[in-house]
Design a protein around this motif. Structure first.
Motif, PDB file in Angstrom:
ATOM      1  N   ASP A  10      38.896  65.586  31.215  1.00 41.50           N
ATOM      2  CA  ASP A  10      38.367  66.551  32.189  1.00 41.50           C
ATOM      3  C   ASP A  10      38.169  65.901  33.548  1.00 41.50           C
ATOM      4  O   ASP A  10      38.509  66.495  34.587  1.00 41.50           O
ATOM      5  CB  ASP A  10      37.046  67.142  31.695  1.00 41.50           C
ATOM      6  N   PHE A  11      37.616  64.700  33.549  1.00 42.04           N
ATOM      7  CA  PHE A  11      37.371  64.008  34.810  1.00 42.04           C
ATOM      8  C   PHE A  11      38.690  63.709  35.515  1.00 42.04           C
ATOM      9  O   PHE A  11      38.856  63.970  36.712  1.00 42.04           O
ATOM     10  CB  PHE A  11      36.602  62.711  34.557  1.00 42.04           C
ATOM     11  N   PHE A  12      39.627  63.150  34.776  1.00 36.54           N
ATOM     12  CA  PHE A  12      40.893  62.763  35.389  1.00 36.54           C
ATOM     13  C   PHE A  12      41.657  63.973  35.912  1.00 36.54           C
ATOM     14  O   PHE A  12      42.264  63.931  36.987  1.00 36.54           O
ATOM     15  CB  PHE A  12      41.753  61.998  34.383  1.00 36.54           C
ATOM     16  N   SER A  13      41.602  65.069  35.173  1.00 36.77           N
ATOM     17  CA  SER A  13      42.271  66.285  35.613  1.00 36.77           C
ATOM     18  C   SER A  13      41.704  66.778  36.938  1.00 36.77           C
ATOM     19  O   SER A  13      42.449  67.189  37.841  1.00 36.77           O
ATOM     20  CB  SER A  13      42.126  67.376  34.544  1.00 36.77           C
ATOM     21  N   ALA A  14      40.375  66.727  37.076  1.00 36.61           N
ATOM     22  CA  ALA A  14      39.742  67.143  38.332  1.00 36.61           C
ATOM     23  C   ALA A  14      40.061  66.164  39.451  1.00 36.61           C
ATOM     24  O   ALA A  14      40.308  66.563  40.601  1.00 36.61           O
ATOM     25  CB  ALA A  14      38.230  67.249  38.131  1.00 36.61           C
ATOM     26  N   TYR A  15      40.065  64.870  39.140  1.00 39.76           N
ATOM     27  CA  TYR A  15      40.339  63.857  40.163  1.00 39.76           C
ATOM     28  C   TYR A  15      41.757  64.000  40.715  1.00 39.76           C
ATOM     29  O   TYR A  15      41.980  63.837  41.913  1.00 39.76           O
ATOM     30  CB  TYR A  15      40.147  62.455  39.584  1.00 39.76           C
ATOM     31  N   LYS A  16      42.713  64.314  39.862  1.00 36.06           N
ATOM     32  CA  LYS A  16      44.106  64.448  40.290  1.00 36.06           C
ATOM     33  C   LYS A  16      44.290  65.564  41.314  1.00 36.06           C
ATOM     34  O   LYS A  16      45.265  65.558  42.076  1.00 36.06           O
ATOM     35  CB  LYS A  16      45.015  64.715  39.083  1.00 36.06           C
ATOM     36  N   GLN A  17      43.351  66.514  41.337  1.00 37.65           N
ATOM     37  CA  GLN A  17      43.484  67.650  42.246  1.00 37.65           C
ATOM     38  C   GLN A  17      42.803  67.420  43.591  1.00 37.65           C
ATOM     39  O   GLN A  17      42.925  68.259  44.495  1.00 37.65           O
ATOM     40  CB  GLN A  17      42.903  68.896  41.577  1.00 37.65           C
ATOM     41  N   MET A  18      42.087  66.301  43.738  1.00 35.21           N
ATOM     42  CA  MET A  18      41.432  66.023  45.003  1.00 35.21           C
ATOM     43  C   MET A  18      42.481  65.755  46.089  1.00 35.21           C
ATOM     44  O   MET A  18      43.549  65.194  45.799  1.00 35.21           O
ATOM     45  CB  MET A  18      40.505  64.803  44.871  1.00 35.21           C
ATOM     46  N   PRO A  19      42.215  66.137  47.338  1.00 33.76           N
ATOM     47  CA  PRO A  19      43.205  65.943  48.408  1.00 33.76           C
ATOM     48  C   PRO A  19      43.698  64.508  48.525  1.00 33.76           C
ATOM     49  O   PRO A  19      44.897  64.276  48.708  1.00 33.76           O
ATOM     50  CB  PRO A  19      42.428  66.376  49.664  1.00 33.76           C
ATOM     51  N   LYS A  23      47.584  63.921  48.435  1.00 30.56           N
ATOM     52  CA  LYS A  23      48.234  63.612  49.712  1.00 30.56           C
ATOM     53  C   LYS A  23      48.159  62.144  50.098  1.00 30.56           C
ATOM     54  O   LYS A  23      48.836  61.708  51.035  1.00 30.56           O
ATOM     55  CB  LYS A  23      47.624  64.474  50.821  1.00 30.56           C
ATOM     56  N   GLY A  24      47.298  61.389  49.418  1.00 27.60           N
ATOM     57  CA  GLY A  24      47.232  59.963  49.713  1.00 27.60           C
ATOM     58  C   GLY A  24      46.234  59.599  50.789  1.00 27.60           C
ATOM     59  O   GLY A  24      45.292  60.342  51.077  1.00 27.60           O
ATOM     60  N   LEU A  25      46.452  58.471  51.426  1.00 22.70           N
ATOM     61  CA  LEU A  25      45.469  57.885  52.331  1.00 22.70           C
ATOM     62  C   LEU A  25      45.139  58.774  53.522  1.00 22.70           C
ATOM     63  O   LEU A  25      43.993  58.807  53.971  1.00 22.70           O
ATOM     64  CB  LEU A  25      45.981  56.529  52.828  1.00 22.70           C
ATOM     65  N   THR A 181      26.416  63.699  39.213  1.00 26.18           N
ATOM     66  CA  THR A 181      27.497  64.638  38.946  1.00 26.18           C
ATOM     67  C   THR A 181      28.555  64.462  40.017  1.00 26.18           C
ATOM     68  O   THR A 181      28.310  64.692  41.204  1.00 26.18           O
ATOM     69  CB  THR A 181      27.001  66.093  38.947  1.00 26.18           C
ATOM     70  N   PHE A 182      29.732  64.025  39.604  1.00 33.25           N
ATOM     71  CA  PHE A 182      30.889  63.913  40.492  1.00 33.25           C
ATOM     72  C   PHE A 182      32.102  64.337  39.677  1.00 33.25           C
ATOM     73  O   PHE A 182      32.535  63.628  38.776  1.00 33.25           O
ATOM     74  CB  PHE A 182      31.047  62.480  41.016  1.00 33.25           C
ATOM     75  N   LEU A 183      32.595  65.521  39.939  1.00 34.10           N
ATOM     76  CA  LEU A 183      33.689  66.140  39.179  1.00 34.10           C
ATOM     77  C   LEU A 183      33.229  66.576  37.792  1.00 34.10           C
ATOM     78  O   LEU A 183      33.538  67.672  37.341  1.00 34.10           O
ATOM     79  CB  LEU A 183      34.904  65.214  39.079  1.00 34.10           C
TER      80      LEU A 183
END
Length: 263
Positions: A10-19, A23-25, A181-183
């Motif tokens: 769940d955490f990794f799935s949410a993290y992958k969607q962060m800008p 989009k990178g750096l 709580t973060f993601l």
């Protein structure tokens, strides 16, 4: 405690969607400040602690670093990093940052982006970084700002309509674990004061070069109205330090501490 939330589905799935993940750096609000503090890495050996998807590793190679080593605790993060990397000069190692053990004077630059607030003993990491850096080497890192990490909640106060009223600060001087709580829930971070960050760096033997509390770039502030709230409190702290070449500035040397505090 070596928590690895990034390998939880769940955490990794949410993290992958962060800008910044997509989009990178250039999508990272603090990148324009961190980039300006990085030394010339051409022909240098670089270590990235908490390398994640490898964005900083690949950037260093674009800037013609001789070699780059990325360390991360997460198998899922490194899997993504390897998929996006086609460069034999970049090596990824799955390892908790706390467990690094590199040869003395192996690197010219050690960088870390938003990872060291997950580490219980920052002082120990500073000492390890000092040992693996060559004289004249640079240590540049970003962390979540202590005003951001002070409370477990790490959030704004809102009115009844959900409008952000202010950013509360409490328990600032009480360093240690924060369950946040973060993601997802139950993310372990370690709060420490600004003075602890600075003093641990200096006690390890480094000379402080720059301390910054970055805000988003003008372009980001124009593109996203919500970014204006990032001017109301600091979210990140960036510190750049140097392992000096002069023998008189050895770790623990009184003259070294005087020099650091007076420049």
């Amino acid at each position: 405690m070596k928590q690895n939330k990034y390998d939880e589905t769940d955490f990794f799935s949410a993290y992958k969607q962060m800008p910044r993940s997509v989009k990178g750096l250039e999508a990272a609000g603090e990148w324009h400040v961190l980039r300006a503090l990085l030394p010339d890495v051409k022909d240098k050996d670089v270590l990235d602690l908490g390398c994640g998807f490898g964005w900083h590793c690949r950037y260093a190679r674009q800037e013609q670093a001789h070699s780059v080593t990325g360390v991360d605790i997460s198998e899922k993060m490194l899997e993504q990093a390897r998929k996006q990397t086609d460069d034999p000069a970049i090596t990824y190692i799955q390892l908790p940052i706390e467990d690094i053990s590199f040869a003395a004077e192996q690197f010219d630059v050690v960088l870390s982006s938003l990872a060291l607030h997950y580490i219980e003993s920052f002082a120990d990491i500073c000492q390890k970084v000092y040992e693996c850096l060559r004289p004249g080497g640079s240590f540049i890192f970003s962390v979540e700002h202590p005003l951001f990490t002070a409370r477990n909640e790490q959030d704004w106060h809102y009115d009844d309509q959900g409008k952000r009223l202010h950013w509360p600060v409490d328990h600032y001087q009480l360093e240690g674990v924060r369950k946040t709580t973060f993601l997802t829930d139950n993310v372990i971070k370690y709060h420490r004061t600004i003075s602890t960050y600075l003093n641990d760096v200096m006690e390890a033997g480094f000379i402080l070069k720059t301390v910054r509390e970055p805000i988003p770039s003008d372009e980001m502030l124009k593109q996203d109205a919500g970014m204006q709230d990032e001017l109301r409190r600091p979210m990140f702290l960036i510190i750049a330090a140097e392992k000096v070449k002069m023998e008189s500035f050895k770790r623990g040397n009184i003259f070294s501490r005087f020099y650091v505090l007076s420049v």
